[in-house]
Design a protein around this motif. Sequence first.
Motif, mmCIF file in Angstrom:
data_model
loop_
_atom_site.group_PDB
_atom_site.id
_atom_site.type_symbol
_atom_site.label_atom_id
_atom_site.label_comp_id
_atom_site.label_asym_id
_atom_site.label_seq_id
_atom_site.Cartn_x
_atom_site.Cartn_y
_atom_site.Cartn_z
ATOM 1 N N ILE A 236 52.209 35.841 35.261
ATOM 2 C CA ILE A 236 51.697 37.088 34.721
ATOM 3 C C ILE A 236 52.826 37.812 34.009
ATOM 4 C CG2 ILE A 236 50.525 39.254 35.260
ATOM 5 C CD1 ILE A 236 48.858 36.776 35.906
ATOM 6 N N THR A 237 52.704 38.004 32.704
ATOM 7 C CA THR A 237 53.764 38.646 31.919
ATOM 8 C C THR A 237 53.338 39.981 31.326
ATOM 9 O OG1 THR A 237 53.092 37.407 29.949
ATOM 10 C CG2 THR A 237 54.795 36.415 31.340
ATOM 11 N N THR A 238 52.026 40.283 31.392
ATOM 12 C CA THR A 238 51.519 41.571 30.918
ATOM 13 C C THR A 238 50.599 42.151 31.982
ATOM 14 O OG1 THR A 238 49.608 40.534 29.826
ATOM 15 C CG2 THR A 238 51.603 40.842 28.498
ATOM 16 N N ASN A 239 50.287 43.416 31.868
ATOM 17 C CA ASN A 239 49.401 44.042 32.840
ATOM 18 C C ASN A 239 48.040 43.345 32.835
ATOM 19 O OD1 ASN A 239 51.465 45.802 33.384
ATOM 20 N ND2 ASN A 239 50.598 47.510 32.223
ATOM 21 N N THR A 240 47.622 42.910 34.009
ATOM 22 C CA THR A 240 46.427 42.074 34.144
ATOM 23 C C THR A 240 45.610 42.539 35.339
ATOM 24 O OG1 THR A 240 47.643 40.183 33.232
ATOM 25 C CG2 THR A 240 45.603 39.706 34.418
ATOM 26 N N THR A 241 44.285 42.466 35.217
ATOM 27 C CA THR A 241 43.398 42.806 36.331
ATOM 28 C C THR A 241 42.500 41.617 36.646
ATOM 29 O OG1 THR A 241 43.362 45.169 35.752
ATOM 30 C CG2 THR A 241 41.574 44.354 37.146
ATOM 31 N N PHE A 242 42.441 41.240 37.912
ATOM 32 C CA PHE A 242 41.487 40.235 38.389
ATOM 33 C C PHE A 242 40.303 41.000 38.982
ATOM 34 C CE2 PHE A 242 44.779 36.643 39.397
ATOM 35 C CZ PHE A 242 45.021 36.514 38.040
ATOM 36 N N ASP A 243 39.193 41.043 38.247
ATOM 37 C CA ASP A 243 38.034 41.799 38.717
ATOM 38 C C ASP A 243 36.831 40.912 39.018
ATOM 39 O OD1 ASP A 243 37.428 41.080 36.147
ATOM 40 O OD2 ASP A 243 37.168 43.116 35.394
ATOM 41 N N THR A 244 37.042 39.612 39.013
ATOM 42 C CA THR A 244 36.012 38.671 39.447
ATOM 43 C C THR A 244 36.645 37.664 40.401
ATOM 44 O OG1 THR A 244 36.441 37.217 37.546
ATOM 45 C CG2 THR A 244 34.685 38.867 37.308
ATOM 46 N N GLY A 257 58.282 43.717 34.683
ATOM 47 C CA GLY A 257 57.562 44.537 33.712
ATOM 48 C C GLY A 257 56.060 44.343 33.709
ATOM 49 N N ALA A 258 55.552 43.402 34.501
ATOM 50 C CA ALA A 258 54.113 43.126 34.535
ATOM 51 C C ALA A 258 53.507 43.633 35.837
ATOM 52 C CB ALA A 258 53.845 41.629 34.382
ATOM 53 N N THR A 259 52.241 44.013 35.779
ATOM 54 C CA THR A 259 51.487 44.440 36.956
ATOM 55 C C THR A 259 50.208 43.624 37.053
ATOM 56 O OG1 THR A 259 52.312 46.716 36.882
ATOM 57 C CG2 THR A 259 50.271 46.342 38.076
ATOM 58 N N LEU A 260 49.963 43.061 38.221
ATOM 59 C CA LEU A 260 48.705 42.379 38.498
ATOM 60 C C LEU A 260 47.914 43.236 39.470
ATOM 61 C CD1 LEU A 260 46.717 40.001 38.439
ATOM 62 C CD2 LEU A 260 48.064 38.940 40.277
ATOM 63 N N THR A 261 46.707 43.640 39.063
ATOM 64 C CA THR A 261 45.831 44.440 39.907
ATOM 65 C C THR A 261 44.657 43.586 40.356
ATOM 66 O OG1 THR A 261 46.432 46.453 38.694
ATOM 67 C CG2 THR A 261 44.437 46.539 40.038
ATOM 68 N N ILE A 262 44.392 43.565 41.646
ATOM 69 C CA ILE A 262 43.301 42.759 42.196
ATOM 70 C C ILE A 262 42.243 43.693 42.752
ATOM 71 C CG2 ILE A 262 42.670 41.036 43.923
ATOM 72 C CD1 ILE A 262 45.525 39.966 43.708
ATOM 73 N N THR A 263 41.048 43.644 42.159
ATOM 74 C CA THR A 263 39.947 44.484 42.612
ATOM 75 C C THR A 263 38.802 43.662 43.197
ATOM 76 O OG1 THR A 263 38.922 44.474 40.413
ATOM 77 C CG2 THR A 263 40.494 46.244 40.888
ATOM 78 N N ILE A 283 49.213 45.160 42.745
ATOM 79 C CA ILE A 283 48.370 46.225 43.285
ATOM 80 C C ILE A 283 47.080 45.598 43.817
ATOM 81 C CG2 ILE A 283 47.096 48.341 42.782
ATOM 82 C CD1 ILE A 283 49.018 48.890 40.505
ATOM 83 N N ILE A 284 46.792 45.836 45.086
ATOM 84 C CA ILE A 284 45.528 45.388 45.671
ATOM 85 C C ILE A 284 44.658 46.625 45.820
ATOM 86 C CG2 ILE A 284 44.429 44.218 47.596
ATOM 87 C CD1 ILE A 284 47.086 42.794 48.104
ATOM 88 N N ASP A 285 43.735 46.778 44.893
ATOM 89 C CA ASP A 285 42.920 47.986 44.798
ATOM 90 C C ASP A 285 41.482 47.661 45.198
ATOM 91 O OD1 ASP A 285 41.787 50.409 44.241
ATOM 92 O OD2 ASP A 285 42.011 50.268 42.062
ATOM 93 N N GLY A 286 41.232 47.628 46.492
ATOM 94 C CA GLY A 286 39.900 47.289 46.990
ATOM 95 C C GLY A 286 39.625 45.804 47.021
ATOM 96 N N GLY A 287 40.573 45.004 46.589
ATOM 97 C CA GLY A 287 40.404 43.564 46.577
ATOM 98 C C GLY A 287 40.956 42.909 47.826
ATOM 99 N N THR A 288 40.891 41.580 47.843
ATOM 100 C CA THR A 288 41.347 40.788 48.990
ATOM 101 C C THR A 288 41.995 39.510 48.475
ATOM 102 O OG1 THR A 288 39.511 41.596 50.352
ATOM 103 C CG2 THR A 288 40.633 39.616 51.106
ATOM 104 N N ILE A 289 43.075 39.101 49.136
ATOM 105 C CA ILE A 289 43.648 37.783 48.888
ATOM 106 C C ILE A 289 43.458 36.965 50.158
ATOM 107 C CG2 ILE A 289 45.633 36.454 48.125
ATOM 108 C CD1 ILE A 289 46.834 38.976 46.996
ATOM 109 N N THR A 290 42.827 35.798 50.032
ATOM 110 C CA THR A 290 42.528 34.990 51.204
ATOM 111 C C THR A 290 42.493 33.527 50.781
ATOM 112 O OG1 THR A 290 40.960 34.691 53.046
ATOM 113 C CG2 THR A 290 40.025 35.197 50.880
#
Length: 320
Positions: A236-244, A257-263, A283-290
């Motif tokens: 991840i090299t740029t701000n990215t969101t995993f929303d699915t 310099g990059a942020t990964l947000t997991i929703t 950032i884990i914003d309401g998401g889950t890693i499992t």
Amino acid sequence: MTLKVGNEAVTSDVAVPALVYAMRNGARIINLSWGAQYIEIESFNDELDNAYENFNCLIFASAGNEDTAQIAWPARHHKVISIGATKLNCELDNFNPATGLAVIEDRARWRIFPVGNPEYFVQRGSNYANELDLVTPMYHYFCAPNSYEDYIHNFVGTSGASAFASGVAALILSANPCLLNYEVVEILKSTADKIDTENGNYDINGHSIYYGYGRINAYQAVLAALDKLGEPAETITTNTTFDTRRRYSGNITIEDGATLTITSILYMDADKKVIVKPGGKLIIDGGTITTACLEPWQGIEVQGNPHQAQLPAYQGIVQV
């Protein structure tokens, strides 16, 4: 686990708690060999969505045996895999005097109809419509002597076909437990055999209202499962969101310099991890890693420089 939800009718006060109990106690595959044409239980629909999206459940249901162009509920629910029934090669005898039933031979779809208008039988057949996903062979027990007195007589048609499909899904997960539910569905559809191509009217996507995406091929499905990987390693090299929901078969590395947000839900294969490099942020914003695997994933590795100040430029950051 086997959960009884009724004898003649299924009601919300029994069906909903049973579904919730199954998914919260680790059921990966849920088979619903029952259904209705003209009713739906809204609270059950909500829990079907919950089971599929948040508990990674595979849900199979029988398409119905009314020989009509409408898939029964809950099989027609968009998160449920609707299963129809086909005949077997051995089912070529067109009349059984013990039951007064004949098998219609015009196509591979399972159908029976009463001969001589027997009192207790009506025309039956595997329902068909756009919502049909797949079909499996159906062992109807009308060919067996005195089968009408046998308990197993009542477990025929698409109910038996749905249980058959659930068993194949179990084989797939035994070959590759890391698979997500939608990956199993993709495997089942892509490896299914296109039967009755003369009458099936398959569209450009390979779907038939009579046979869905085809008849399940257990052997080919298991072979495909063995080779099915999730997404490869990613940086991840740029701000990215995993929303699915998604599954990774390689590490995820978050660069400076990059942020990964997991929703949503992120599934990591066994022995894989998320690496947050100095200057990177997770950032884990309401998401889950499992993980869906039997073996654990390796967690989050936060890298930093112990000789520098605890500032974002020198340390990885995890925000929960």
